[in-house]
Design a protein around this motif. Structure first.
Motif, mmCIF file in Angstrom:
data_model
loop_
_atom_site.group_PDB
_atom_site.id
_atom_site.type_symbol
_atom_site.label_atom_id
_atom_site.label_comp_id
_atom_site.label_asym_id
_atom_site.label_seq_id
_atom_site.Cartn_x
_atom_site.Cartn_y
_atom_site.Cartn_z
ATOM 1 N N PRO A 134 38.548 27.200 -20.166
ATOM 2 C CA PRO A 134 39.486 26.117 -20.509
ATOM 3 C C PRO A 134 40.415 26.523 -21.647
ATOM 4 C CG PRO A 134 37.243 25.282 -20.264
ATOM 5 C CD PRO A 134 37.135 26.777 -20.253
ATOM 6 N N ALA A 135 41.457 25.746 -21.836
ATOM 7 C CA ALA A 135 42.504 26.095 -22.801
ATOM 8 C C ALA A 135 41.976 26.234 -24.219
ATOM 9 C CB ALA A 135 43.612 25.044 -22.760
ATOM 10 N N ASP A 136 41.021 25.383 -24.623
ATOM 11 C CA ASP A 136 40.528 25.465 -25.999
ATOM 12 C C ASP A 136 39.724 26.734 -26.221
ATOM 13 O OD1 ASP A 136 38.535 24.610 -24.307
ATOM 14 O OD2 ASP A 136 37.646 23.196 -25.733
ATOM 15 N N GLN A 184 44.790 12.828 -11.676
ATOM 16 C CA GLN A 184 44.732 13.888 -12.696
ATOM 17 C C GLN A 184 43.380 14.599 -12.690
ATOM 18 O OE1 GLN A 184 45.811 11.966 -16.404
ATOM 19 N NE2 GLN A 184 47.973 11.841 -15.846
ATOM 20 N N GLU A 185 42.967 15.020 -11.496
ATOM 21 C CA GLU A 185 41.674 15.689 -11.345
ATOM 22 C C GLU A 185 41.781 17.207 -11.441
ATOM 23 O OE1 GLU A 185 40.097 14.287 -7.663
ATOM 24 O OE2 GLU A 185 39.945 12.201 -8.322
ATOM 25 N N PHE A 186 43.000 17.742 -11.455
ATOM 26 C CA PHE A 186 43.162 19.192 -11.533
ATOM 27 C C PHE A 186 43.064 19.654 -12.986
ATOM 28 C CE2 PHE A 186 45.575 18.455 -7.495
ATOM 29 C CZ PHE A 186 44.685 19.135 -6.685
ATOM 30 N N ARG A 187 42.545 20.862 -13.139
ATOM 31 C CA ARG A 187 42.411 21.487 -14.452
ATOM 32 C C ARG A 187 42.960 22.907 -14.366
ATOM 33 N NH1 ARG A 187 41.335 16.952 -14.845
ATOM 34 N NH2 ARG A 187 39.439 15.911 -15.632
ATOM 35 N N LEU A 188 43.416 23.436 -15.493
ATOM 36 C CA LEU A 188 43.787 24.841 -15.560
ATOM 37 C C LEU A 188 42.814 25.572 -16.469
ATOM 38 C CD1 LEU A 188 47.692 25.127 -15.777
ATOM 39 C CD2 LEU A 188 46.189 25.395 -13.808
#
Length: 573
Positions: free
Chosen positions: A557-559, A329-333
């Motif tokens: 990032p999403a936040d 789980q090293e990927f980020r969007l």
């Protein structure tokens, strides 16, 4: 000598059991599946039925000698055997070439033994036809040394021959060029038309490549769509000429199974001794050069350079790390806002993947996406991006933030995979996101490749309610006829036309044309890569609908994207 006399005679030689008649031995000898003869007085006096059959003769070899049965090169060997033959020892055998009455030759095993017959010397011999055995041996050698599909030398024979070339090159102070040839996008042929068509294509390719090599060169198939050429005594300019001819012979389409297939090769070239002193090193370096040729656009060749080793190592490390990244789980969007140029509102967000590597930190997609595409990891990575983006968009809606669409880039390989439409439907169902809130971005080149086939996929997605955008518009070769048929709702002007928009009249003309085209086709037009107020002002005057770029926000990032949605800071831009 009659057959009965021969039976009694041979029976006396081997020790006829008590009570067994010479007729028994005659019958046994005539039924034997090996040729038997007796020579006495310098002439063959008896030949059994099998020997007459083998030599295609109807007589009993009257007046002939055993020398008459053999090809001339074996006569000296036979004389030596006759001199050395010992009646007290088992018969010595040897491999000879015999000639039939019709002139055809066949390999055989000949055994002779001197004996005494009625007080006079004689020779008893057997001849065993080993043609089938030799054919089987040859087939085994072919299977061991040659590729079963194309008939070219395989890796084993290539390795052996290259060892010989190396020894000669070291002795004579010569160079050897090793060319690694790999077909571009060959997997598409197998995936779309089947492996049978792919195999036929490889056979046709092998025949074309054979027209380029010289006597003394070696052309081998390494496996799959990989071919190797070993060229002794050749220097740089000559290797360039060979590489160009290898590319040229692939220029004309291959007609296979009713299909005209256009295939291009990428080539890498390494040299002995400067690029390596052994086969494996030279092969590895030629492979690295071939990958460099692919990176430069394919259908070309590259010479090996030491820097490629570093790139190859990085590539291998990248590939192995990529396989772990999904599991760990090293990927980020991150998300970049899409701005309406009429209202200034954020009306969408493009999902962009990042890789949070435990050792190298944040890695941007331009460093790893091409590796993922080539090693087959792009599909699971693309699926993860799509599912994650859908869940995030639904989470923003559930939090009461302004409704927006989320845009997801679709890689060419992912778009062409079987079941892609079902996978999109599954991502929407599992997240609860409305189909109209999802926008899929496909590049111009992706949809124009096999446009009629891809039209079906685009239409299925459109019927589902998914929005479709044509990415990097202007960099490919779209046909307006196809563009009208595609159910695409948005054109994205490629950033390469935006960077110098406020200073380059050509870029201004292109951008203005795309905006006008989009308006006439009732499509939304978005400019990507907007970084200056001057660019923004020009786009607004052209009537461009939307924009994205660092002028508004970097991907976040999403936040942070949620905060931008809540504040809507670009309304008065």
């Amino acid at each position: 000598m009659t057959a009965a006399e021969a039976g009694g005679f041979i029976g006396s030689i081997v020790g006829m059991p008590h009570g067994v008649s010479s007729a028994f031995f005659h019958a046994a000898i005539e039924a034997a599946q090996v040729g038997v003869f007796v020579q006495q007085g310098g002439r063959i006096s008896y030949a059994n039925g099998f020997l007459r059959h083998v030599f295609l003769t109807g007589d009993a070899f009257a007046g002939r000698t055993v020398f008459d049965l053999l090809e001339a090169p074996h006569h000296d060997w036979l004389r030596e055997q006759l001199l050395l033959a010992d009646p007290e020892r088992p018969a010595e055998g040897g491999e000879v070439l015999c000639r039939r009455d019709d002139g055809s030759a066949f390999p055989a095993q000949l055994f002779i033994r001197p004996v005494q017959l009625d007080g006079a010397p004689a020779i008893v011999g057997t001849i065993l036809d080993v043609s089938q055995h030799k054919e089987a041996e040859q087939r085994i050698r072919e299977l061991a040394d040659f590729d079963a599909l194309t008939g070219l030398p395989n890796r084993r024979l290539l390795h052996d021959r290259f060892g010989q070339l190396l020894a000669a090159a070291q002795r004579d102070g010569e160079e050897i060029a090793l060319i690694f040839l790999d077909l571009d996008h060959f997997k598409r042929v197998n995936d779309s038309l089947g492996h049978s068509v792919g195999d036929q294509l490889l056979c046709q390719l092998a025949r074309r490549l054979e027209t380029v090599v010289r006597r003394g060169d070696t052309l081998a198939r390494l496996g799959g769509d990989e071919f190797i050429l070993a060229l002794p005594g050749i220097h740089g300019p000559a290797a360039v000429d060979v590489a160009r001819r290898l590319i040229d012979v692939c220029t004309h389409p291959f007609t296979v199974g009713g299909h005209d297939l256009a295939i291009t090769p990428s080539l890498g070239i390494s040299f002995f001794p400067q690029d390596g002193l052994d086969f494996e090193t030279l092969l590895r370096n030629a492979d690295a050069a071939m990958y460099k040729a692919k990176e430069l656009g394919r259908n070309t060749f590259q010479f090996y350079s030491a820097e490629m080793n570093k790139a190859t190592l990085e590539r291998l490390l990248m590939e192995s790390s990529l396989r772990r990244a999904l599991q760990q789980q090293e990927f980020r969007l991150h998300y970049q806002p899409l701005i309406s140029l009429q209202s200034g509102l954020i009306v969408g967000a493009e999902a962009l993947i990042r890789w949070q590597h435990p050792d190298l930190g944040m890695i941007f997609p331009d460093r790893f996406i091409h590796v993922a595409e080539e090693n087959g990891l792009i599909n699971p990575i693309g699926d993860w991006v799509l599912c994650t983006a859908c869940r995030q968009a639904q989470a923003w809606q559930a939090a009461g933030l302004p409704p927006i669409s989320v845009a997801v880039n679709v890689a060419p390989v992912q778009f062409r995979q079987a079941g892609f439409v079902d996978m999109v439907a599954g991502a929407l169902a599992s997240s609860g996101l409305q189909a109209s809130a999802l926008e899929l971005e496909v590049t111009e080149r992706t949809v124009m490749h096999d446009a009629d086939i891809h039209l079906g996929t685009l239409s299925a997605l459109s019927r589902m309610g998914v929005e479709l955008a044509l990415d990097d518009f202007g960099t490919g070769y779209s046909s307006l006829a196809y563009l009208k048929r595609f159910p695409v709702g948005k054109l994205k002007i490629d950033r390469s036309f935006i960077g110098d928009l406020d200073t380059n009249p050509d870029d201004q003309a292109i951008a203005s044309t795309v905006v006008s085209m989009g308006r006439s086709l009732r499509m939304t037009v978005l400019a990507e890569g907007v970084e200056t107020p001057g660019q923004l002002a020009l786009l607004r005057r052209m009537g461009c609908d939307m924009a994205q770029g660092y002028l508004f926000s970097r991907p976040v990032p999403a936040d942070e994207m949620a905060d931008l949605l809540a504040r809507q800071p670009f309304v008065h831009f």
